[in-house]
Scaffold this motif. Structure first.
Motif, PDB file in Angstrom:
ATOM      1  N   ARG A  23       0.705  -1.208  -0.140  1.00  0.00           N
ATOM      2  CA  ARG A  23      -0.093   0.104   0.068  1.00  0.00           C
ATOM      3  C   ARG A  23       0.789   1.199  -0.086  1.00  0.00           C
ATOM      4  N   LYS A  24       2.150   1.295   0.383  1.00  0.00           N
ATOM      5  CA  LYS A  24       3.232   2.421  -0.119  1.00  0.00           C
ATOM      6  C   LYS A  24       3.794   2.330  -1.002  1.00  0.00           C
ATOM      7  N   ARG A  25       3.644   1.194  -1.866  1.00  0.00           N
ATOM      8  CA  ARG A  25       4.403   1.486  -2.997  1.00  0.00           C
ATOM      9  C   ARG A  25       3.442   2.748  -4.392  1.00  0.00           C
ATOM     10  N   GLU A  26       4.602   2.910  -5.498  1.00  0.00           N
ATOM     11  CA  GLU A  26       3.421   3.902  -6.386  1.00  0.00           C
ATOM     12  C   GLU A  26       2.795   2.972  -7.008  1.00  0.00           C
ATOM     13  N   PRO A  27       1.621   3.165  -7.398  1.00  0.00           N
ATOM     14  CA  PRO A  27       0.915   2.478  -8.466  1.00  0.00           C
ATOM     15  C   PRO A  27       1.886   1.535  -9.663  1.00  0.00           C
ATOM     16  N   ILE A  28       2.055   0.522 -10.045  1.00  0.00           N
ATOM     17  CA  ILE A  28       2.402   0.643 -11.568  1.00  0.00           C
ATOM     18  C   ILE A  28       1.383   0.006 -12.634  1.00  0.00           C
ATOM     19  N   GLU A  29       1.363   1.132 -13.329  1.00  0.00           N
ATOM     20  CA  GLU A  29       0.388   0.830 -14.545  1.00  0.00           C
ATOM     21  C   GLU A  29       1.132  -0.519 -15.194  1.00  0.00           C
ATOM     22  N   ILE A  30      -0.012  -1.411 -16.103  1.00  0.00           N
ATOM     23  CA  ILE A  30       0.435  -2.339 -16.815  1.00  0.00           C
ATOM     24  C   ILE A  30      -0.589  -1.597 -18.765  1.00  0.00           C
ATOM     25  N   VAL A  31      -0.093  -1.012 -19.093  1.00  0.00           N
ATOM     26  CA  VAL A  31      -0.328  -1.277 -20.475  1.00  0.00           C
ATOM     27  C   VAL A  31      -0.594  -2.741 -21.132  1.00  0.00           C
ATOM     28  N   GLN A  32      -1.885  -3.137 -21.173  1.00  0.00           N
ATOM     29  CA  GLN A  32      -2.781  -4.465 -22.247  1.00  0.00           C
ATOM     30  C   GLN A  32      -2.200  -4.065 -23.671  1.00  0.00           C
ATOM     31  N   GLU A  33      -0.969  -5.055 -24.227  1.00  0.00           N
ATOM     32  CA  GLU A  33      -1.695  -4.228 -25.984  1.00  0.00           C
ATOM     33  C   GLU A  33      -2.827  -5.104 -26.338  1.00  0.00           C
ATOM     34  N   GLU A  34      -3.146  -7.041 -26.154  1.00  0.00           N
ATOM     35  CA  GLU A  34      -4.446  -7.150 -26.436  1.00  0.00           C
ATOM     36  C   GLU A  34      -5.646  -6.769 -25.395  1.00  0.00           C
ATOM     37  N   PRO A  35      -6.893  -7.179 -26.125  1.00  0.00           N
ATOM     38  CA  PRO A  35      -7.307  -6.444 -24.692  1.00  0.00           C
ATOM     39  C   PRO A  35      -7.812  -8.456 -24.120  1.00  0.00           C
ATOM     40  N   ILE A  36      -8.160  -7.838 -23.004  1.00  0.00           N
ATOM     41  CA  ILE A  36      -8.609  -8.711 -21.947  1.00  0.00           C
ATOM     42  C   ILE A  36      -9.455 -10.261 -21.875  1.00  0.00           C
ATOM     43  N   GLU A  37      -8.915 -10.983 -23.122  1.00  0.00           N
ATOM     44  CA  GLU A  37     -10.185 -11.836 -23.321  1.00  0.00           C
ATOM     45  C   GLU A  37     -10.339 -12.124 -21.187  1.00  0.00           C
ATOM     46  N   LEU A  38     -12.369 -12.558 -21.831  1.00  0.00           N
ATOM     47  CA  LEU A  38     -13.435 -12.832 -20.188  1.00  0.00           C
ATOM     48  C   LEU A  38     -12.157 -14.864 -20.406  1.00  0.00           C
ATOM     49  N   ILE A  39     -12.761 -14.927 -19.044  1.00  0.00           N
ATOM     50  CA  ILE A  39     -11.544 -15.898 -18.725  1.00  0.00           C
ATOM     51  C   ILE A  39     -13.535 -17.422 -19.222  1.00  0.00           C
ATOM     52  N   MET A  40     -14.680 -17.053 -19.201  1.00  0.00           N
ATOM     53  CA  MET A  40     -15.265 -17.553 -19.591  1.00  0.00           C
ATOM     54  C   MET A  40     -15.420 -18.309 -21.116  1.00  0.00           C
ATOM     55  N   LYS A  41     -15.077 -17.340 -21.687  1.00  0.00           N
ATOM     56  CA  LYS A  41     -14.490 -17.197 -23.915  1.00  0.00           C
ATOM     57  C   LYS A  41     -13.527 -18.393 -23.930  1.00  0.00           C
ATOM     58  N   GLU A  42     -13.015 -18.355 -22.638  1.00  0.00           N
ATOM     59  CA  GLU A  42     -11.790 -19.694 -22.972  1.00  0.00           C
ATOM     60  C   GLU A  42     -12.470 -21.168 -22.839  1.00  0.00           C
ATOM     61  N   LEU A  43     -13.475 -20.954 -21.824  1.00  0.00           N
ATOM     62  CA  LEU A  43     -14.219 -22.121 -21.788  1.00  0.00           C
ATOM     63  C   LEU A  43     -15.083 -22.949 -22.607  1.00  0.00           C
ATOM     64  N   GLU A  44     -14.736 -23.516 -23.476  1.00  0.00           N
ATOM     65  CA  GLU A  44     -15.160 -24.281 -24.692  1.00  0.00           C
ATOM     66  C   GLU A  44     -15.708 -25.778 -24.482  1.00  0.00           C
ATOM     67  N   THR A  45     -16.902 -25.554 -24.463  1.00  0.00           N
ATOM     68  CA  THR A  45     -17.802 -26.759 -24.407  1.00  0.00           C
ATOM     69  C   THR A  45     -18.496 -27.410 -25.743  1.00  0.00           C
ATOM     70  N   GLU A  46     -19.368 -28.673 -25.813  1.00  0.00           N
ATOM     71  CA  GLU A  46     -19.632 -28.728 -26.986  1.00  0.00           C
ATOM     72  C   GLU A  46     -21.380 -27.628 -27.588  1.00  0.00           C
ATOM     73  N   THR A  47     -21.400 -26.813 -25.878  1.00  0.00           N
ATOM     74  CA  THR A  47     -22.516 -26.453 -26.552  1.00  0.00           C
ATOM     75  C   THR A  47     -22.346 -24.975 -26.552  1.00  0.00           C
ATOM     76  N   THR A  48     -21.155 -24.368 -26.307  1.00  0.00           N
ATOM     77  CA  THR A  48     -20.560 -23.643 -26.800  1.00  0.00           C
ATOM     78  C   THR A  48     -20.525 -23.261 -28.435  1.00  0.00           C
ATOM     79  N   ILE A  49     -19.279 -24.734 -28.248  1.00  0.00           N
ATOM     80  CA  ILE A  49     -19.381 -24.863 -29.855  1.00  0.00           C
ATOM     81  C   ILE A  49     -20.635 -24.929 -30.396  1.00  0.00           C
ATOM     82  N   ASP A  50     -21.407 -25.621 -30.730  1.00  0.00           N
ATOM     83  CA  ASP A  50     -22.782 -25.710 -31.504  1.00  0.00           C
ATOM     84  C   ASP A  50     -23.445 -24.494 -31.167  1.00  0.00           C
TER      85      ASP A  50
END
Ligand SMILES: CC(C)=CCC/C(C)=C/CC/C(C)=C/COP(=O)(O)OP(=O)(O)O
Ligand SMILES: [Zn+2]
Length: 418
Positions: free
Chosen positions: A19-46
């Motif tokens: 909490r005493k440290r300066e915040p560090i900003e990270i610039v993300q080049e690629e959009p962050i993928e929602l974790i749900m999008k990475e979950l692939e099942t038969e249902t999501t494929i269909d």
């Protein structure tokens, strides 16, 4: 705070939590993928495959209704012998008659001429020479679904040659009563059949249209239906914890309207569940959570929404979006008739229920004189400024029949006590 504790807090803050440290900003080049999008099942494929197929079709202009090819398809069906590959439908003969005749009546009522009416009556009375109850075909046991479809089809025949007076009401009544179970459900067929909201709906639809609803037949039925509404808001087929489903929900809700007991419905829950059936991407309706859109739910769920609308004045589906799914995704230039979704073939079941769903999408619903206890008092009027309207005939969402023919049939039996 003791000195020891205060040192411990300082240590945690500065060394562990930073909490005493300066915040560090990270610039993300690629959009962050929602974790749900990475979950692939038969249902999501269909689902993604369906979205891909629909998206191309949904973009651009709203298709017009292919009226001429639809009429050719239905007129051919009403005259032709069915090919041998359709023997699987041997136990669904009254259904085929109802789907085809009802589709014709919804697009162009005059296309059911006297010759076709006589053909329909002859076909149904050959299946049941006793003129009710009706099985799925000649020589088959009477079945609640066959009887429901046969009575619906006869209602479209305008009492030709006095056919309505020939319907064996006493036999149908005694048989319906024999199907009633100790838990107040109706079995579809004796001695072997299923009990769920389908049986109840078919029994009540037939009995109310023929004017043979008695207290004995209906006692406890509303309470049975009430217990089928699930925590999801829709209705399962039975009260024992089934998943809510569009087809069984329609049957339960329409049954409660027939009984004049819409007060037993958790309307808010049902509205939310109906709204959740419509998907943003495809614009069409699914029958249950995490399942695919299918054109036939345009009626099973659409008609449920229409009943809620007539009762409350509130629309819980996007009708214009549904019309776009139907016109752009359920019909094609290659083959006449309506289909479930792109990639599927048209058939008479989907043609009937998608047409009824289209009629829902183009209409508004209310009860005449606020008579919400009378299922025959429901009215349907064309919505204003509907682009590419198919101009279909007003349909009762409770009975899935043109309101004019339905009321004429009901008046014949109830008002004129035939
Ligand atoms: C009047 C009467 C008898 C009405 C019957 C209503 C009813 C139960 C319709 C359901 C029809 C249907 C598409 C079932 C498919 O279930 P599925 O599990 O294959 O489809 P899903 O994946 O869409 O849930
Ligand atoms: Zn379907």
């Amino acid at each position: 705070m003791s000195n020891k504790n205060s040192k411990r807090v300082q240590y945690i803050n500065s060394n562990l939590l930073g909490r005493k440290r300066e915040p560090i900003e990270i610039v993300q080049e690629e959009p962050i993928e929602l974790i749900m999008k990475e979950l692939e099942t038969e249902t999501t494929i269909d689902r993604n495959e369906v979205i891909d197929m629909c998206q191309d079709l949904l973009e651009g202009e709203l298709s017009s209704f292919h009226r001429d090819s639809m009429m050719q398809y239905l007129n051919y069906a009403s005259t032709a012998q069915f090919p041998p590959q359709m023997t699987a439908l041997d136990a669904s003969q009254p259904w085929m008659v109802y789907w085809i005749a009802n589709s014709l009546a919804t697009v162009k009522p005059s296309s059911i001429d006297d010759e076709l009416k006589r053909k329909i009556v002859n076909k149904l009375f050959t299946i049941s020479p006793e003129k009710g109850p009706f099985g799925g075909g000649s020589g088959q046991l009477p079945h609640i679904a066959g009887t429901y479809a046969a009575i619906n089809a006869l209602s479209l025949c305008d009492n030709i040659d006095g056919c309505w007076d020939e319907i064996n009401k006493p036999a149908i009544y005694d048989w319906l009563l024999s199907l009633k179970q100790p838990d107040n459900s109706f079995i579809t067929c004796n001695p072997v059949g299923e009990t769920d909201t389908r049986g109840t709906y078919c029994a009540l639809s037939v009995a109310s249209m023929l004017g043979i609803m008695t207290d004995e037949l209906t006692a406890g039925v509303a309470e049975y239906l009430e217990s089928c509404q699930t925590y999801e808001g829709g209705y399962g087929g039975t009260p024992v914890g089934d998943e809510a489903h569009g087809g069984y929900t329609f049957c339960a809700v329409a049954s409660l309207f027939i009984l004049g007991r819409s007060d037993l419905i958790d309307i808010e829950g049902l509205m939310e569940w109906c709204s959740a059936r419509q998907y943003n991407e495809e614009m069409g309706l699914s029958g249950r959570n995490n399942k695919l859109v299918d054109g036939c739910y345009s009626f099973w769920v659409g008609a449920t929404a229409a009943m809620i609308e007539a009762l409350t004045g509130v629309e819980c589906l996007d009708k214009s979006a549904l019309q776009r799914y139907i016109l752009n995704c359920c019909q094609s230039d290659e083959r006449p008739g309506f289909r479930d979704k792109p990639g599927k073939s048209p058939d008479f079941y989907h043609t009937n229920y998608v047409l009824l769903g289209l009629a829902y999408a183009e209409s508004s619903f209310s009860f005449k004189d606020s008579r919400t206890d009378n299922p025959f008092a429901i009215t349907s009027t064309q919505r204003k400024n509907v682009e590419n309207s198919a101009n279909l005939i007003p349909i009762s969402p409770i009975y899935g029949l043109p309101i004019d023919s339905l009321n004429k049939f009901h008046d014949h039996f109830v008002t004129h006590k035939k």
